[in-house]
Write an enzyme that holds these catalytic residues in place. Structure first.
Site, short mmCIF file in Angstrom:
data_model
loop_
_atom_site.label_atom_id
_atom_site.label_comp_id
_atom_site.label_asym_id
_atom_site.label_seq_id
_atom_site.Cartn_x
_atom_site.Cartn_y
_atom_site.Cartn_z
N HIS A 61 0.81 -1.21 0.00
CA HIS A 61 0.00 0.00 0.00
C HIS A 61 0.84 1.26 0.00
O HIS A 61 1.93 1.30 0.57
CB HIS A 61 -0.89 0.04 1.25
CG HIS A 61 -1.83 -1.13 1.34
ND1 HIS A 61 -2.26 -1.62 2.54
CD2 HIS A 61 -2.41 -1.90 0.39
CE1 HIS A 61 -3.07 -2.65 2.33
NE2 HIS A 61 -3.17 -2.83 1.04
N LYS A 70 5.88 5.86 7.63
CA LYS A 70 5.30 4.97 8.64
C LYS A 70 6.38 4.48 9.60
O LYS A 70 7.47 4.09 9.18
CB LYS A 70 4.65 3.75 7.98
CG LYS A 70 3.47 4.09 7.10
CD LYS A 70 2.88 2.85 6.45
CE LYS A 70 1.69 3.22 5.57
NZ LYS A 70 1.14 2.04 4.89
N TYR A 130 1.22 1.22 14.04
CA TYR A 130 2.07 2.11 13.24
C TYR A 130 1.56 3.54 13.26
O TYR A 130 0.37 3.80 13.23
CB TYR A 130 2.25 1.59 11.81
CG TYR A 130 1.00 1.46 10.98
CD1 TYR A 130 0.70 2.40 10.01
CD2 TYR A 130 0.14 0.38 11.15
CE1 TYR A 130 -0.43 2.28 9.22
CE2 TYR A 130 -0.98 0.25 10.37
CZ TYR A 130 -1.27 1.20 9.40
OH TYR A 130 -2.40 1.09 8.63
N ASP A 167 -6.56 -5.86 -2.07
CA ASP A 167 -5.20 -6.33 -2.33
C ASP A 167 -5.14 -7.31 -3.50
O ASP A 167 -4.14 -7.38 -4.21
CB ASP A 167 -4.60 -6.94 -1.07
CG ASP A 167 -4.30 -5.89 -0.02
OD1 ASP A 167 -4.31 -4.70 -0.34
OD2 ASP A 167 -4.08 -6.27 1.14
#
Length: 180
Positions: A61, A70, A130, A167
């Protein structure tokens, strides 16, 4: 904090100093000054918690606008975590790095803006926490297919992965939108 360079110079593994005794352990999971010393001066604006079962593969992603850096840590279980450089101007464009992150090794990984991110759940249950440098913007979200032959990511799979509908629809890297 020990900062470990990876084969992609902008992606860093962060290894905390852990204090353990018969009661358990303690470590700083976030310290702005330590991150700045490591070269990570970005401001984090959102924190996300993801729970997955074994063999769930999420990613790869990224957001084409409102790019997100991130800071990724596993708080339960273990994952194989992957970052792919998708900055067209980078000498590392299309290259990837992958590492095992676990509650046991307590490592975090810094994935700066300009990278696609994904992970494979290796344990029965995984909780991945995250922080991001920009907010989620679903209209700008993109996905590169996890098994793109041009990337040749060596996922440590046992059988077929469990994928979301999104996905499964990921694009090959050669057909994806990139950063300049």
């Amino acid at each position: 904090m020990n900062v470990i360079q990876t084969s992609l110079p902008d992606v860093l593994i962060l290894e905390p100093e852990v204090f353990s005794d018969e009661r358990g352990f303690f470590f700083e999971s976030y310290n702005k000054k330590a991150l700045e010393k490591a070269g990570i001066a970005d401001e984090f604006v959102q924190e996300n918690l993801s729970c997955s079962v074994r063999n769930v593969l999420r990613g790869l992603h990224y957001q084409i606008k409102r790019q997100q850096g991130k800071l990724v840590r596993v708080i339960q279980g273990e994952v194989f975590d992957v970052a792919v450089d998708i900055r067209r101007s980078s000498p590392n464009f299309g290259k990837w790095v992958g590492f095992n992150l676990s509650a046991g090794n307590k490592r975090a990984i810094w994935i700066p803006p300009g990278f696609a991110h994904g992970f494979l759940a290796l344990s029965q249950v995984v909780e991945l926490l995250y922080k991001t440098t920009d907010y989620w913007a679903p209209e700008h979200e993109r996905c590169i297919i996890w098994n793109d032959h041009d990337l040749a990511i060596n996922w440590p799979l046992q059988g077929d992965p469990i994928l979301s509908a999104k996905d499964k629809m990921g694009q090959k890297i050669k057909n994806s939108e990139f950063y300049p």
